[in-house]
Motif scaffolding. Structure first.
Motif, PDB file in Angstrom:
ATOM      1  N   LYS A  84      -3.741 -57.670  -8.314  1.00 24.18           N
ATOM      2  CA  LYS A  84      -3.770 -58.549  -9.310  1.00 24.18           C
ATOM      3  C   LYS A  84      -2.568 -58.071 -10.071  1.00 24.18           C
ATOM      4  O   LYS A  84      -2.418 -57.997 -11.665  1.00 24.18           O
ATOM      5  N   GLY A  85      -1.584 -57.704  -9.645  1.00 27.41           N
ATOM      6  CA  GLY A  85      -0.416 -57.322 -10.159  1.00 27.41           C
ATOM      7  C   GLY A  85       0.394 -56.375 -10.598  1.00 27.41           C
ATOM      8  O   GLY A  85       1.126 -56.347 -10.928  1.00 27.41           O
ATOM      9  N   LYS A  86      -0.529 -55.330 -10.305  1.00 28.02           N
ATOM     10  CA  LYS A  86       0.310 -53.791 -10.443  1.00 28.02           C
ATOM     11  C   LYS A  86       1.104 -53.206  -9.931  1.00 28.02           C
ATOM     12  O   LYS A  86       1.125 -53.488  -8.467  1.00 28.02           O
ATOM     13  N   PRO A  87       3.013 -52.726 -10.124  1.00 30.57           N
ATOM     14  CA  PRO A  87       3.993 -52.728  -9.336  1.00 30.57           C
ATOM     15  C   PRO A  87       3.196 -51.702  -8.633  1.00 30.57           C
ATOM     16  O   PRO A  87       2.993 -50.872  -8.550  1.00 30.57           O
ATOM     17  N   VAL A  88       4.304 -51.831  -7.107  1.00 31.76           N
ATOM     18  CA  VAL A  88       3.720 -51.041  -5.926  1.00 31.76           C
ATOM     19  C   VAL A  88       5.567 -50.126  -5.839  1.00 31.76           C
ATOM     20  O   VAL A  88       6.992 -50.379  -6.350  1.00 31.76           O
ATOM     21  N   GLN A  89       4.944 -48.479  -6.347  1.00 33.60           N
ATOM     22  CA  GLN A  89       6.092 -47.854  -6.120  1.00 33.60           C
ATOM     23  C   GLN A  89       6.975 -47.931  -5.269  1.00 33.60           C
ATOM     24  O   GLN A  89       6.109 -48.107  -3.973  1.00 33.60           O
ATOM     25  N   GLY A  90       8.220 -47.950  -4.539  1.00 37.83           N
ATOM     26  CA  GLY A  90       9.127 -47.946  -4.061  1.00 37.83           C
ATOM     27  C   GLY A  90       9.579 -46.477  -4.038  1.00 37.83           C
ATOM     28  O   GLY A  90       9.757 -45.563  -4.272  1.00 37.83           O
ATOM     29  N   GLY A  91      10.480 -46.195  -2.501  1.00 36.13           N
ATOM     30  CA  GLY A  91      11.533 -45.557  -2.026  1.00 36.13           C
ATOM     31  C   GLY A  91      10.662 -43.575  -2.033  1.00 36.13           C
ATOM     32  O   GLY A  91       9.130 -44.258  -2.021  1.00 36.13           O
ATOM     33  N   VAL A  92      11.918 -43.259  -0.782  1.00 37.73           N
ATOM     34  CA  VAL A  92      11.100 -41.761  -0.191  1.00 37.73           C
ATOM     35  C   VAL A  92      10.878 -40.697  -1.350  1.00 37.73           C
ATOM     36  O   VAL A  92      12.135 -41.227  -1.922  1.00 37.73           O
ATOM     37  N   ARG A  93       9.651 -40.609  -1.878  1.00 38.09           N
ATOM     38  CA  ARG A  93       9.802 -39.864  -3.080  1.00 38.09           C
ATOM     39  C   ARG A  93       9.328 -37.938  -2.303  1.00 38.09           C
ATOM     40  O   ARG A  93       9.008 -36.646  -3.395  1.00 38.09           O
TER      41      ARG A  93
END
Length: 465
Positions: A84-93
């Motif tokens: 539905k459009g929510k940004p997906v978090q990226g990168g190794v956290r």
């Protein structure tokens, strides 16, 4: 912060104080028991005052743990969103131990990593915000919306949810039905509740399914939310619904502790899984290996709602569902919940050449080749419907982490990977915040030896599912 500080915490005694620390007379430490204390000997007002006073310190302790383990910044992956459009978090956290890098760690044996205490803290089991207490705990956005719709407040006076909102699923999530794919999202952007389920689904579901949905959005008493003096809501409470956690048949990442392990310190934190795609699954519950969605539905209401304690369930007002009709109706509706569309996949669940990028295609080749993910996550739904024991205890010494005894996880079911980008955080207890973290975790635990480029390609492929 030192590793000792990160993992500090007092081991909990095997006492009657299973989730109700200080609210009843504890049994002697040499007399372990499977039961919760039924008779509350401390006045409710005193319990509430004490727990409210302790709440800020508990929140600070959990935040220190999260900050030591993870990079919690809001940093979305460019151009990647949920359905539905929510940004997906990226990168190794997950943060690495000082002086190490992922490549060097990937070349070490489990014995060396364990001996040198180099297993990343973010790969360790994640404790509940108050592990000694446990219980259902909801993100604030879910509390606010449910309260707005129903004037039913799921606020706990003793605890708040811990993970930042940007690492959680979109809310309210879209609903896709196996029986009506032509309709797309049938939720119309709303959170389905007892107030609106009929207007949204009348004419789409049959009468049995509609009744099953009604039961899934009807509040029933629960361990922390009930009308007795043994609760964690300010006022006597109607209870919770199945879809309070499995919001819109998906998940809002509400957390809990599994009900089927004792003592309290050994219980696993539970990240609420999505109900999308239950029609193709043969196992239910991350570790319980329940064989049907009806088994799961009945178990949840009879036992899991009350931390697995049938005596406590009887005290607080368990809702005993009728198996031949009510449980069946609830299961029938759940079996209609479909995975989100995946336009780059063909009918066999493989990427369509010409629609997928070169990086995604390389990731798919790795998934079926060097990374060997498909051994457990086979297309088209990317599960083998089995349970597997990763034996992560090879990598670390048993230790207490904020009241959680970290040792063997045991067998965990293979969750489907279809729609996986919509369902953060990952692993059964939510210890992995991003797909990048998940790839690093399995690369290390299964010792696949992937390069940085290969790991990025694999993440790109997972986002297409």
């Amino acid at each position: 912060m030192s590793r000792a500080a990160v993992t500090a915490g007092l081991a909990l005694p095997f006492t009657l104080a299973l989730g109700l620390a200080g609210s009843a007379h504890a049994a002697p430490e040499d007399r372990p028991t499977s039961y919760h204390p039924v008779v509350i000997t401390e006045d409710f007002a005193a319990i509430k005052e004490r727990m409210e006073r302790e709440k800020p310190n508990l929140a600070q302790t959990q935040r220190r743990l999260l900050d030591a383990r993870y990079d919690l910044a809001d940093r979305p992956a460019p151009g990647v969103t949920m359905s539905k459009g929510k940004p997906v978090q990226g990168g190794v956290r997950v943060k690495l131990p000082s002086g190490t890098n992922w490549d060097d760690l990937g070349r070490m044996s489990p014995e060396d990593i364990r001996g040198k205490h180099l297993f990343p803290a973010g790969f360790m089991p994640l404790p509940h915000p108050n592990h000694a207490e446990g219980g259902m705990l909801f993100p604030q956005f879910a509390i606010d919306e449910i309260n707005n719709l129903e004037q039913r407040d799921l606020t706990r006076f003793d605890l708040d949810y811990d993970l930042p909102d940007h690492f959680l699923p979109e809310f309210p999530a879209p609903i896709f039905l196996t029986t009506r794919p032509d309709l797309g999202d049938v939720s119309q952007g709303k959170l389905v509740s007892i107030r609106n389920y009929f207007e949204l689904f009348n004419g789409i579901l049959n009468p049995k399914q509609l009744e099953g949905l009604r039961l899934l959005v009807t509040p029933f008493t629960q361990q922390q939310f009930n009308p007795t003096d043994d609760r964690r809501s300010e006022h006597p409470h109607q209870g919770v619904t199945c879809l309070d956690c499995h919001a819109n048949g998906h998940t809002n990442a509400a957390t809990h502790l599994v009900g089927d392990i004792r003592p309290q310190e050994a219980r696993h934190r539970l990240d609420t899984p999505t109900l999308r795609g239950v029609n193709i699954q043969q196992l239910f519950g991350s570790q319980r290996a329940l064989k049907t969605v009806e088994d799961f539905t009945e178990f949840e209401q009879r036992a899991a709602y009350f931390d697995g304690d049938i005596v406590m369930a009887a005290k607080k007002g368990v809702n005993v569902l009728e198996r031949g009709s009510q449980v069946h109706f609830m299961g029938e509706f759940q079996a209609l919940l479909d995975f989100p569309p995946a336009p780059k996949l063909n009918v066999e669940g493989r990427l369509i050449k010409g629609q997928a990028s070169e990086q995604e295609l390389r990731g798919e080749a790795l998934f079926h080749g060097k990374a060997a993910c498909a051994g457990c996550h086979a297309p088209p739904y990317y599960t083998d419907n089995l349970m597997h024991n990763l034996k992560t205890e090879r990598f670390f010494e048993p230790q207490n982490i904020n009241g959680r005894l970290a040792r063997a996880d045991g067998p965990i079911k293979t969750f489907p990977l279809r729609g996986i980008k919509d369902s953060p955080p990952y692993l059964h207890d939510g210890r992995l915040l991003t797909l990048d973290d998940t790839v690093e975790f399995f690369n290390l635990v299964l010792q696949r030896g992937l390069t940085a480029e290969e790991k990025a390609d694999l993440v790109a492929f997972l986002r297409t599912l």
